[in-house]
Write a protein that holds these residues in place. Structure first.
Motif, mmCIF file in Angstrom:
data_model
loop_
_atom_site.group_PDB
_atom_site.id
_atom_site.type_symbol
_atom_site.label_atom_id
_atom_site.label_comp_id
_atom_site.label_asym_id
_atom_site.label_seq_id
_atom_site.Cartn_x
_atom_site.Cartn_y
_atom_site.Cartn_z
ATOM 1 N N TRP A 31 -11.505 -8.247 -14.009
ATOM 2 C CA TRP A 31 -10.998 -8.887 -12.800
ATOM 3 C C TRP A 31 -9.752 -8.177 -12.281
ATOM 4 C CZ3 TRP A 31 -12.985 -11.943 -9.354
ATOM 5 C CH2 TRP A 31 -12.147 -12.581 -8.430
ATOM 6 N N ALA A 32 -8.876 -7.736 -13.192
ATOM 7 C CA ALA A 32 -7.692 -6.984 -12.777
ATOM 8 C C ALA A 32 -8.093 -5.659 -12.120
ATOM 9 C CB ALA A 32 -6.780 -6.731 -13.974
ATOM 10 N N ALA A 33 -9.095 -4.988 -12.691
ATOM 11 C CA ALA A 33 -9.559 -3.727 -12.101
ATOM 12 C C ALA A 33 -10.159 -3.960 -10.713
ATOM 13 C CB ALA A 33 -10.582 -3.071 -13.023
ATOM 14 N N TYR A 34 -10.921 -5.033 -10.575
ATOM 15 C CA TYR A 34 -11.518 -5.348 -9.278
ATOM 16 C C TYR A 34 -10.433 -5.685 -8.245
ATOM 17 C CZ TYR A 34 -14.229 -7.866 -5.748
ATOM 18 O OH TYR A 34 -14.780 -8.285 -4.564
ATOM 19 N N THR A 35 -9.441 -6.441 -8.655
ATOM 20 C CA THR A 35 -8.359 -6.797 -7.742
ATOM 21 C C THR A 35 -7.542 -5.577 -7.352
ATOM 22 O OG1 THR A 35 -8.220 -8.983 -8.779
ATOM 23 C CG2 THR A 35 -6.335 -8.287 -7.467
ATOM 24 N N ALA A 36 -7.308 -4.665 -8.307
ATOM 25 C CA ALA A 36 -6.507 -3.477 -8.013
ATOM 26 C C ALA A 36 -7.204 -2.530 -7.038
ATOM 27 C CB ALA A 36 -6.192 -2.728 -9.308
ATOM 28 N N LEU A 37 -8.518 -2.561 -7.000
ATOM 29 C CA LEU A 37 -9.266 -1.671 -6.108
ATOM 30 C C LEU A 37 -9.334 -2.199 -4.677
ATOM 31 C CD1 LEU A 37 -12.238 -0.670 -8.433
ATOM 32 C CD2 LEU A 37 -10.359 0.791 -7.684
ATOM 33 N N ARG A 38 -8.884 -3.412 -4.431
ATOM 34 C CA ARG A 38 -8.951 -3.999 -3.096
ATOM 35 C C ARG A 38 -7.567 -4.012 -2.457
ATOM 36 N NH1 ARG A 38 -11.883 -9.625 -3.060
ATOM 37 N NH2 ARG A 38 -12.327 -8.986 -0.907
ATOM 38 N N PRO A 39 -7.426 -3.614 -1.212
ATOM 39 C CA PRO A 39 -6.144 -3.748 -0.522
ATOM 40 C C PRO A 39 -5.783 -5.210 -0.332
ATOM 41 C CG PRO A 39 -7.601 -2.204 0.613
ATOM 42 C CD PRO A 39 -8.431 -2.902 -0.417
ATOM 43 N N TYR A 40 -4.501 -5.466 -0.185
ATOM 44 C CA TYR A 40 -4.061 -6.843 -0.042
ATOM 45 C C TYR A 40 -4.635 -7.485 1.223
ATOM 46 C CZ TYR A 40 -1.040 -10.879 0.593
ATOM 47 O OH TYR A 40 -0.574 -12.155 0.777
ATOM 48 N N GLY A 41 -4.840 -6.680 2.265
ATOM 49 C CA GLY A 41 -5.388 -7.219 3.501
ATOM 50 C C GLY A 41 -6.779 -7.805 3.320
ATOM 51 N N SER A 42 -7.574 -7.167 2.474
ATOM 52 C CA SER A 42 -8.938 -7.667 2.248
ATOM 53 C C SER A 42 -8.917 -9.001 1.509
ATOM 54 C CB SER A 42 -9.753 -6.637 1.455
ATOM 55 O OG SER A 42 -9.892 -5.432 2.201
ATOM 56 N N GLN A 44 -6.430 -11.090 1.421
ATOM 57 C CA GLN A 44 -5.808 -12.099 2.275
ATOM 58 C C GLN A 44 -6.797 -12.650 3.297
ATOM 59 O OE1 GLN A 44 -2.717 -10.696 4.906
ATOM 60 N NE2 GLN A 44 -1.545 -12.615 4.695
ATOM 61 N N ARG A 45 -7.682 -11.774 3.776
ATOM 62 C CA ARG A 45 -8.650 -12.191 4.794
ATOM 63 C C ARG A 45 -9.850 -12.909 4.184
ATOM 64 N NH1 ARG A 45 -9.767 -7.663 6.284
ATOM 65 N NH2 ARG A 45 -11.914 -7.361 5.612
ATOM 66 N N LEU A 46 -10.332 -12.397 3.032
ATOM 67 C CA LEU A 46 -11.550 -12.931 2.437
ATOM 68 C C LEU A 46 -11.295 -13.812 1.221
ATOM 69 C CD1 LEU A 46 -13.659 -9.632 2.603
ATOM 70 C CD2 LEU A 46 -13.706 -11.551 4.212
ATOM 71 N N GLY A 47 -10.123 -13.694 0.613
ATOM 72 C CA GLY A 47 -9.830 -14.458 -0.596
ATOM 73 C C GLY A 47 -10.046 -13.605 -1.838
ATOM 74 N N TYR A 48 -9.354 -13.964 -2.930
ATOM 75 C CA TYR A 48 -9.479 -13.204 -4.170
ATOM 76 C C TYR A 48 -10.856 -13.375 -4.795
ATOM 77 C CZ TYR A 48 -4.515 -12.013 -4.290
ATOM 78 O OH TYR A 48 -3.289 -11.479 -3.998
ATOM 79 N N PHE A 49 -11.447 -14.544 -4.661
ATOM 80 C CA PHE A 49 -12.769 -14.798 -5.226
ATOM 81 C C PHE A 49 -13.823 -14.512 -4.158
ATOM 82 C CE2 PHE A 49 -9.783 -17.434 -7.544
ATOM 83 C CZ PHE A 49 -10.100 -17.159 -8.858
ATOM 84 N N SER A 50 -13.914 -13.259 -3.778
ATOM 85 C CA SER A 50 -14.850 -12.864 -2.730
ATOM 86 C C SER A 50 -15.315 -11.444 -2.983
ATOM 87 C CB SER A 50 -14.191 -12.967 -1.347
ATOM 88 O OG SER A 50 -13.083 -12.083 -1.264
ATOM 89 N N VAL A 51 -16.368 -11.067 -2.284
ATOM 90 C CA VAL A 51 -16.923 -9.716 -2.361
ATOM 91 C C VAL A 51 -16.965 -9.156 -0.945
ATOM 92 C CG1 VAL A 51 -18.904 -8.301 -3.004
ATOM 93 C CG2 VAL A 51 -18.301 -10.319 -4.375
ATOM 94 N N GLY A 52 -16.551 -7.924 -0.802
ATOM 95 C CA GLY A 52 -16.565 -7.319 0.516
ATOM 96 C C GLY A 52 -15.200 -6.760 0.870
ATOM 97 N N GLY A 53 -15.101 -6.182 2.045
ATOM 98 C CA GLY A 53 -13.866 -5.559 2.461
ATOM 99 C C GLY A 53 -13.775 -4.119 1.994
ATOM 100 N N GLU A 54 -12.579 -3.588 1.991
ATOM 101 C CA GLU A 54 -12.360 -2.198 1.606
ATOM 102 C C GLU A 54 -12.092 -2.087 0.106
ATOM 103 O OE1 GLU A 54 -9.205 -0.624 3.886
ATOM 104 O OE2 GLU A 54 -10.088 -1.139 5.829
#
Length: 289
Positions: A31-42, A44-54
């Protein structure tokens, strides 16, 4: 046939338990690796428990430059290397003294070293801080005039608390070595140091490698003692570098996750390099009757 059938029957309960524990253990890391690969904007827009974005490595680059990991990693090396070296050296000597040398205090000393492992280190935080603060040293040795704000203070404390554990492990391993080896060397005129250095210590190489791996991980991940004794930010180890990524009014948890994973890399490299010796050290004595 019934006995054979019971022997080869799959142990579904054991496999299910091991699989469940593996998932529970790896879930936070993944989960930490998945969170680190996502920009904060993604997030913030989709939520931490989500799939998608950059998905990119920008958080890792920002964490490396913003926190000054290279400086903190150097500090960790300065603390870890001498601590592990002196811990293994002193504990191997002590283990040899209480197992291979006949003298009156061998058993009481081994019991004392074992009992010391039962004491929570944190209960001595206040006395140790007072001792280090009031121990006056020349300013050419310490710019604080005491042991506070020095690497030596962290090295001494880690050394004191880790020698007991390593002595206990090495003493149990040395007891399993055949006494004929050292007795033959004694007949040939070898002294105590010669028997320790040339005979017993080389035989303890697997156990020393396993302990070295554990001690590097333990001391590298230590957060409490450096934060207590070191006041200068440029002398803190890498485990404290993550706090530089946390803002006063806002925390980017994607950036913090990337920083946490960066701190994991050195210990992972050490484990992969010493994996064979580490596993061999863990299984020592498993086939002895």
């Amino acid at each position: 046939m019934a006995t054979t059938a019971r022997t080869i029957r799959p142990r579904w309960g054991t496999h299910l338990f091991l699989l469940t524990m593996s998932v529970m253990w790896l879930a936070p890391l993944l989960w930490a690796a998945y969170t680190a690969l996502r920009p904060y904007g993604s997030t913030q827009r989709l939520g931490y428990f989500s799939v998608g974005g950059e998905y990119n490595l920008d958080n890792f680059a920002r964490a490396w430059t913003q926190s000054g990991f290279l400086t903190y990693l150097t500090n960790s090396v300065i603390i870890v290397v001498p601590t592990v070296f002196f811990t293994l050296a002193l504990s191997s000597m002590m283990a040899y003294a209480v197992t291979r040398v006949r003298w009156a205090l061998s058993i009481p000393l081994l019991i004392a070293f074992t009992a010391g492992n039962l004491l929570p280190p944190q209960v001595l935080a206040a006395p140790l801080f007072a001792i280090f603060k009031n121990l006056r040293l020349p300013y050419w040795f310490s710019d604080s005039g005491s042991l506070l704000n020095t690497y030596i203070s962290v090295i001494i404390v880690n050394l004191a608390f880790q020698v007991g554990f390593c002595t206990f492990v090495l003493a149990n391993y040395m007891k399993a070595l055949s006494p004929d080896l050292t007795e033959a060397a004694l007949v040939d005129g070898a002294g105590v140091w010669r028997r320790y250095w040339s005979i017993v210590l080389p035989l303890c190489r697997p156990a020393l490698a396993a302990l070295a791996t554990l001690e590097i991980i333990f001391i590298y991940n230590d957060f409490f003692w450096p934060l207590l004794f070191i006041t200068s930010g440029d002398r803190l180890p890498v485990t404290t570098a993550i706090k530089n990524l946390q803002g006063q009014f806002f925390s980017d948890y994607n950036l913090l996750a990337a920083g946490a994973l960066i701190t994991l890399i050195p210990t992972l490299i050490v484990y992969l390099l010493l994996q064979r010796h580490f596993v061999a050290g863990l299984t020592l004595g498993s086939s002895k009757g």
